[in-house]
Scaffold this active site. Sequence first.
Site, short mmCIF file in Angstrom:
data_model
loop_
_atom_site.label_atom_id
_atom_site.label_comp_id
_atom_site.label_asym_id
_atom_site.label_seq_id
_atom_site.Cartn_x
_atom_site.Cartn_y
_atom_site.Cartn_z
N ARG A 168 0.83 -1.22 0.00
CA ARG A 168 0.00 0.00 0.00
C ARG A 168 0.86 1.27 0.00
NH1 ARG A 168 -2.95 -3.71 -0.73
NH2 ARG A 168 -4.93 -4.15 0.33
N SER A 242 -10.78 1.84 3.69
CA SER A 242 -9.99 1.48 4.87
C SER A 242 -9.33 2.74 5.41
CB SER A 242 -8.89 0.49 4.50
OG SER A 242 -9.44 -0.68 3.97
N GLU A 338 -4.37 5.32 6.58
CA GLU A 338 -4.09 5.03 5.17
C GLU A 338 -4.30 6.24 4.24
OE1 GLU A 338 -5.22 1.20 3.06
OE2 GLU A 338 -6.44 2.64 1.97
P1 NAP Z 1 -10.77 -9.67 5.34
O1 NAP Z 1 -11.08 -10.65 4.29
O2 NAP Z 1 -11.67 -9.49 6.50
O3 NAP Z 1 -9.29 -9.92 5.89
C1 NAP Z 1 -8.70 -9.03 6.83
C2 NAP Z 1 -7.31 -8.70 6.38
O4 NAP Z 1 -6.54 -9.89 6.36
C3 NAP Z 1 -7.27 -8.12 5.01
O5 NAP Z 1 -7.09 -6.75 5.11
C4 NAP Z 1 -6.16 -8.83 4.29
O6 NAP Z 1 -5.02 -8.01 4.04
C5 NAP Z 1 -5.70 -9.91 5.24
N1 NAP Z 1 -5.81 -11.21 4.56
C6 NAP Z 1 -6.90 -12.01 4.47
N2 NAP Z 1 -6.61 -13.13 3.80
C7 NAP Z 1 -5.32 -13.04 3.43
C8 NAP Z 1 -4.44 -13.89 2.71
N3 NAP Z 1 -4.85 -15.06 2.22
N4 NAP Z 1 -3.17 -13.47 2.49
C9 NAP Z 1 -2.76 -12.30 2.97
N5 NAP Z 1 -3.54 -11.45 3.66
C10 NAP Z 1 -4.81 -11.81 3.90
O7 NAP Z 1 -10.54 -8.25 4.63
P2 NAP Z 1 -11.56 -7.11 4.22
O8 NAP Z 1 -11.35 -5.96 5.15
O9 NAP Z 1 -12.95 -7.64 4.03
O10 NAP Z 1 -10.98 -6.70 2.81
C11 NAP Z 1 -10.93 -7.60 1.75
C12 NAP Z 1 -9.93 -7.12 0.73
O11 NAP Z 1 -10.31 -5.87 0.16
C13 NAP Z 1 -8.55 -6.92 1.34
O12 NAP Z 1 -7.59 -7.34 0.42
C14 NAP Z 1 -8.49 -5.42 1.56
O13 NAP Z 1 -7.19 -4.91 1.51
C15 NAP Z 1 -9.32 -4.90 0.41
N6 NAP Z 1 -9.92 -3.62 0.78
C16 NAP Z 1 -9.19 -2.46 0.67
C17 NAP Z 1 -9.75 -1.26 1.05
C18 NAP Z 1 -8.99 0.02 0.96
O14 NAP Z 1 -9.58 1.08 1.11
N7 NAP Z 1 -7.70 0.00 0.79
C19 NAP Z 1 -11.05 -1.21 1.52
C20 NAP Z 1 -11.73 -2.39 1.64
C21 NAP Z 1 -11.17 -3.59 1.26
P3 NAP Z 1 -4.85 -7.09 2.75
O15 NAP Z 1 -5.59 -5.84 3.05
O16 NAP Z 1 -3.39 -6.89 2.72
O17 NAP Z 1 -5.35 -7.79 1.55
#
Ligand code: NAP
Length: 342
Positions: A168, A242, A338
């Site tokens: 990020r 996020s 972020e």
């Molecule tokens: P989630 O599935 O509840 O998981 C929580 C966190 O665990 C995620 O942020 C993800 O990191 C990490 N994670 C889960 N499985 C993983 C794996 N197999 N390998 C590595 N890391 C893992 O997450 P969530 O909050 O619902 O979000 C789902 C995805 O959408 C994530 O990738 C998240 O980054 C992305 N997202 C981004 C934003 C933003 O504004 N930047 C907003 C919403 C969702 P990572 O974040 O590193 O993937």
Amino acid sequence: MDHMEIRTEIPLQQYTTMRLGGTARFMASATSVNEVRELYNSAKVQGIPIFVLGGGSNVIARDEGFEGAVLLNRIKGFAVLTDDGQTATIKVGAGEIWDEVVKRTVAMGLSGIEAMSAIPGTAGAAPVQNVGAYGQEVADVLTELEAYDSLADRVVTLDAAECGFSYRHSIFRGEASGRYCILSIIIKLHHAAPKPPFYAGLQRYLTDMNITTFTPQVIRDAVMAIRFDKLPDPTERPNAGSFFKNALIESWQLSELREQYPDVPCYDMPDGRHKVPTGWLIEQAGLKGALLHGMRVHDKNALVLINESATSYHDLAAARDAIIQAVYDKFHIQIQQEPLEI
Ligand code: NAP
């Protein structure tokens, strides 16, 4: 360029999805590199800074406003440069809406960014924070980008290595912050079916829906369904996605943490560090669903802060600092915001 309209005293609330903050002294939309150059040169003459804004979905505006010029990047364009039936390279204008790009490439049967569906914002903003979701990130597909280099007053091409991507993060929000205005990105995608293993949340949805054939469209549809369920629509409930980065900790920190919290979720990073989901930390600190200074910690995803009744950046900062402190008090981990700030 006399057709370029420069407006004054513009409320940044209207240009950021958190809907807070003061005014920008100047604002102009740029639709071409010439307009970008024009704006930088006149800002240089006046001695004022420029802030490049895309969709405003990952930027927070401070109450004091911005004593400079906001450049709204509206450079369009979508061109397939090469397509040999296996791999396609596509050049996208920085002002294109990111999700429209995902939609278009998925419709072409291309894989590489389908898991990054429904992320708000523009294509030019995507490399700035190396946007990622469900295991895909911009750094994996971006081969190069074109940018206006305000230091050298010329257009440069930067390859992926020069963008300094990490989790990020990139040079555009790090050491080169303020130097470049991204004009276009070039991404390399594949005519291939997405392959498991998928992120747990995504796989759970696919299993629940009995989906066993994976195409880019199938993954896009699944991600959109999950996101619409878990994330608040910024047009209805102001938020910046996020609000915190996931925490990256060292091995010794993880060992210490595990002694007290054996079930802490954690993912190993390529650099030897460990990623702990900040949403989990905030939830464990008892703040999921809490209302702090008019900011709601989202009850379906504690990483997201929703502006329910905050009236200023000051309110947001108070809520943010209280959350950071609560997580620190409990875990001794310093979590980080972020979104960028203007
Ligand atoms: P989630 O599935 O509840 O998981 C929580 C966190 O665990 C995620 O942020 C993800 O990191 C990490 N994670 C889960 N499985 C993983 C794996 N197999 N390998 C590595 N890391 C893992 O997450 P969530 O909050 O619902 O979000 C789902 C995805 O959408 C994530 O990738 C998240 O980054 C992305 N997202 C981004 C934003 C933003 O504004 N930047 C907003 C919403 C969702 P990572 O974040 O590193 O993937």
